[in-house]
Write a protein that holds these residues in place. Structure first.
Motif, PDB file in Angstrom:
ATOM      1  N   ILE A 100      53.952  11.396 -25.065  1.00  0.00           N
ATOM      2  CA  ILE A 100      53.087  11.260 -23.903  1.00  0.00           C
ATOM      3  C   ILE A 100      51.766  11.978 -24.164  1.00  0.00           C
ATOM      4  O   ILE A 100      51.753  13.107 -24.656  1.00  0.00           O
ATOM      5  CB  ILE A 100      53.757  11.815 -22.631  1.00  0.00           C
ATOM      6  N   ASN A 101      50.667  11.308 -23.831  1.00  0.00           N
ATOM      7  CA  ASN A 101      49.323  11.874 -23.950  1.00  0.00           C
ATOM      8  C   ASN A 101      48.770  12.168 -22.560  1.00  0.00           C
ATOM      9  O   ASN A 101      49.009  11.406 -21.619  1.00  0.00           O
ATOM     10  CB  ASN A 101      48.369  10.891 -24.636  1.00  0.00           C
ATOM     11  N   ILE A 102      48.005  13.254 -22.451  1.00  0.00           N
ATOM     12  CA  ILE A 102      47.282  13.538 -21.210  1.00  0.00           C
ATOM     13  C   ILE A 102      45.845  13.906 -21.551  1.00  0.00           C
ATOM     14  O   ILE A 102      45.596  14.738 -22.419  1.00  0.00           O
ATOM     15  CB  ILE A 102      47.979  14.652 -20.386  1.00  0.00           C
ATOM     16  N   SER A 103      44.909  13.242 -20.876  1.00  0.00           N
ATOM     17  CA  SER A 103      43.483  13.501 -21.059  1.00  0.00           C
ATOM     18  C   SER A 103      42.897  13.897 -19.711  1.00  0.00           C
ATOM     19  O   SER A 103      42.749  13.044 -18.822  1.00  0.00           O
ATOM     20  CB  SER A 103      42.769  12.257 -21.594  1.00  0.00           C
ATOM     21  N   PRO A 104      42.559  15.184 -19.505  1.00  0.00           N
ATOM     22  CA  PRO A 104      41.998  15.628 -18.228  1.00  0.00           C
ATOM     23  C   PRO A 104      40.580  15.096 -18.020  1.00  0.00           C
ATOM     24  O   PRO A 104      39.916  14.680 -18.973  1.00  0.00           O
ATOM     25  CB  PRO A 104      41.990  17.156 -18.362  1.00  0.00           C
ATOM     26  N   PRO A 105      40.089  15.093 -16.797  1.00  0.00           N
ATOM     27  CA  PRO A 105      38.710  14.662 -16.533  1.00  0.00           C
ATOM     28  C   PRO A 105      37.723  15.480 -17.369  1.00  0.00           C
ATOM     29  O   PRO A 105      37.866  16.692 -17.503  1.00  0.00           O
ATOM     30  CB  PRO A 105      38.526  14.941 -15.039  1.00  0.00           C
ATOM     31  N   GLY A 106      36.766  14.790 -17.945  1.00  0.00           N
ATOM     32  CA  GLY A 106      35.745  15.453 -18.736  1.00  0.00           C
ATOM     33  C   GLY A 106      36.075  15.624 -20.196  1.00  0.00           C
ATOM     34  O   GLY A 106      35.195  15.958 -20.996  1.00  0.00           O
ATOM     35  N   PRO A 183      35.233   9.172 -23.447  1.00  0.00           N
ATOM     36  CA  PRO A 183      35.377  10.360 -22.589  1.00  0.00           C
ATOM     37  C   PRO A 183      35.822   9.983 -21.179  1.00  0.00           C
ATOM     38  O   PRO A 183      35.404   8.957 -20.630  1.00  0.00           O
ATOM     39  CB  PRO A 183      33.963  10.957 -22.597  1.00  0.00           C
ATOM     40  N   ILE A 184      36.673  10.801 -20.594  1.00  0.00           N
ATOM     41  CA  ILE A 184      37.234  10.542 -19.271  1.00  0.00           C
ATOM     42  C   ILE A 184      36.218  10.969 -18.221  1.00  0.00           C
ATOM     43  O   ILE A 184      35.907  12.159 -18.087  1.00  0.00           O
ATOM     44  CB  ILE A 184      38.555  11.302 -19.071  1.00  0.00           C
ATOM     45  N   ASP A 185      35.677   9.994 -17.462  1.00  0.00           N
ATOM     46  CA  ASP A 185      34.666  10.351 -16.463  1.00  0.00           C
ATOM     47  C   ASP A 185      35.173  10.155 -15.031  1.00  0.00           C
ATOM     48  O   ASP A 185      34.414  10.263 -14.081  1.00  0.00           O
ATOM     49  CB  ASP A 185      33.381   9.555 -16.684  1.00  0.00           C
ATOM     50  N   GLY A 186      36.457   9.879 -14.867  1.00  0.00           N
ATOM     51  CA  GLY A 186      37.040   9.793 -13.535  1.00  0.00           C
ATOM     52  C   GLY A 186      37.470  11.170 -13.041  1.00  0.00           C
ATOM     53  O   GLY A 186      37.316  12.184 -13.720  1.00  0.00           O
ATOM     54  N   GLY A 187      38.028  11.215 -11.851  1.00  0.00           N
ATOM     55  CA  GLY A 187      38.406  12.490 -11.247  1.00  0.00           C
ATOM     56  C   GLY A 187      39.845  12.895 -11.474  1.00  0.00           C
ATOM     57  O   GLY A 187      40.270  13.951 -11.006  1.00  0.00           O
ATOM     58  N   SER A 188      40.628  12.068 -12.198  1.00  0.00           N
ATOM     59  CA  SER A 188      42.046  12.338 -12.382  1.00  0.00           C
ATOM     60  C   SER A 188      42.415  12.346 -13.863  1.00  0.00           C
ATOM     61  O   SER A 188      41.682  11.817 -14.700  1.00  0.00           O
ATOM     62  CB  SER A 188      42.895  11.281 -11.665  1.00  0.00           C
ATOM     63  N   ASP A 189      43.562  12.954 -14.149  1.00  0.00           N
ATOM     64  CA  ASP A 189      44.101  12.902 -15.509  1.00  0.00           C
ATOM     65  C   ASP A 189      44.429  11.462 -15.879  1.00  0.00           C
ATOM     66  O   ASP A 189      44.860  10.669 -15.035  1.00  0.00           O
ATOM     67  CB  ASP A 189      45.381  13.727 -15.616  1.00  0.00           C
ATOM     68  N   ARG A 190      44.239  11.160 -17.142  1.00  0.00           N
ATOM     69  CA  ARG A 190      44.707   9.891 -17.707  1.00  0.00           C
ATOM     70  C   ARG A 190      45.980  10.222 -18.485  1.00  0.00           C
ATOM     71  O   ARG A 190      45.961  11.035 -19.411  1.00  0.00           O
ATOM     72  CB  ARG A 190      43.649   9.298 -18.623  1.00  0.00           C
ATOM     73  N   ILE A 191      47.105   9.605 -18.110  1.00  0.00           N
ATOM     74  CA  ILE A 191      48.395   9.909 -18.733  1.00  0.00           C
ATOM     75  C   ILE A 191      48.989   8.612 -19.272  1.00  0.00           C
ATOM     76  O   ILE A 191      49.065   7.607 -18.554  1.00  0.00           O
ATOM     77  CB  ILE A 191      49.366  10.561 -17.733  1.00  0.00           C
ATOM     78  N   SER A 192      49.405   8.646 -20.521  1.00  0.00           N
ATOM     79  CA  SER A 192      49.966   7.442 -21.132  1.00  0.00           C
ATOM     80  C   SER A 192      51.124   7.802 -22.051  1.00  0.00           C
ATOM     81  O   SER A 192      51.174   8.898 -22.615  1.00  0.00           O
ATOM     82  CB  SER A 192      48.885   6.691 -21.913  1.00  0.00           C
ATOM     83  N   LEU A 193      52.039   6.878 -22.189  1.00  0.00           N
ATOM     84  CA  LEU A 193      53.176   6.993 -23.096  1.00  0.00           C
ATOM     85  C   LEU A 193      52.915   6.062 -24.282  1.00  0.00           C
ATOM     86  O   LEU A 193      52.769   4.853 -24.094  1.00  0.00           O
ATOM     87  CB  LEU A 193      54.467   6.601 -22.373  1.00  0.00           C
ATOM     88  N   SER A 194      52.837   6.623 -25.478  1.00  0.00           N
ATOM     89  CA  SER A 194      52.581   5.829 -26.679  1.00  0.00           C
ATOM     90  C   SER A 194      53.830   5.776 -27.545  1.00  0.00           C
ATOM     91  O   SER A 194      54.655   6.698 -27.521  1.00  0.00           O
ATOM     92  CB  SER A 194      51.423   6.426 -27.480  1.00  0.00           C
TER      93      SER A 194
END
Length: 218
Positions: A100-106, A183-194
């Motif tokens: 699982i990957n997590i990319s926080p805002p910014g 780059p993550i420019d939304g207000g929430s974490d992006r979470i994905s299962l690879s």
């Protein structure tokens, strides 16, 4: 079946010789039970190059059999429709590693990469922002020795394509297809299962001297 995609004009014909597959599936609603399991693993996530990744990289071997079954059925469809094989041929396309990957805002997102030692790769989106995407690179263009600045873009000269992703969506694509995340420019974490997928069994053809026997991984 005619494999040549023809675009006929007044004085010439333009053919699209090859195509790179990207297949998409909708899982439906992700349950609170499933979210709680994702959260449990994400609490032990470690820093990656530009984002965070779980310490567990065989996630689907240990949790969420319903999600795994959905992914396995999707892989079967991809193998049938894209690879052109059915189960009677004795080749088992098996999930190898999953994480699982997590990319926080910014944060940067995810660097440009492909997946070695794998035949099919997939991403299941657990949480996304409205404008999140995944970018695929066209190496036929980007790795040419001569770089030209095209004025009119089409499928032959475009160096990359951006695919908008959705929550609870699964995408499958060839593992050697180079991809990245902006780059993550939304207000929430992006979470994905690879995850990665590899074929096991008797590959190739004995008469053509391409036979390869690969035993089951696990």
């Amino acid at each position: 079946m005619n494999l040549f995609q023809e675009n006929e004009k007044e004085n010439y014909k333009l053919y699209q010789l090859f195509s790179i597959p990207l297949m998409s599936f909708n899982y439906g609603e992700i349950s609170n039970y499933e979210f709680n399991i994702f959260d449990r693993y994400l609490k032990r996530a470690k820093e990656n190059k530009f984002n965070y990744v779980t310490n567990e990289n065989y996630f689907l071997d240990k949790e969420l059999p319903s999600l795994r079954k959905f992914i396995e059925n999707s892989i079967d469809t991809y193998v049938s429709e894209v690879v052109g094989l059915d189960k009677s041929q004795g080749i088992n396309f098996q999930i190898t590693q999953s994480w699982i990957n997590i990319s926080p805002p910014g944060c940067f997102g995810h660097h440009e990469h492909s997946h070695p030692n794998s035949y099919i790769s997939g991403v299941f989106y657990i949480k996304v922002n409205d404008n999140d995407n995944i970018i695929f690179k066209n190496e036929f263009v980007s790795k040419r020795d001569i770089r030209l600045e095209s004025q009119n873009f089409n499928f032959f000269n475009t160096g990359q394509l951006s695919y908008p992703v959705k929550k609870a969506e699964l995408i499958l694509f060839p593992s050697n297809l180079v991809h990245q995340v902006d780059p993550i420019d939304g207000g929430s974490d992006r979470i994905s299962l690879s995850f990665n997928v590899f074929p096991f069994g008797l590959l190739g053809c004995r008469e053509q001297l391409s036979e390869l026997r690969i035993l089951e991984d696990k």
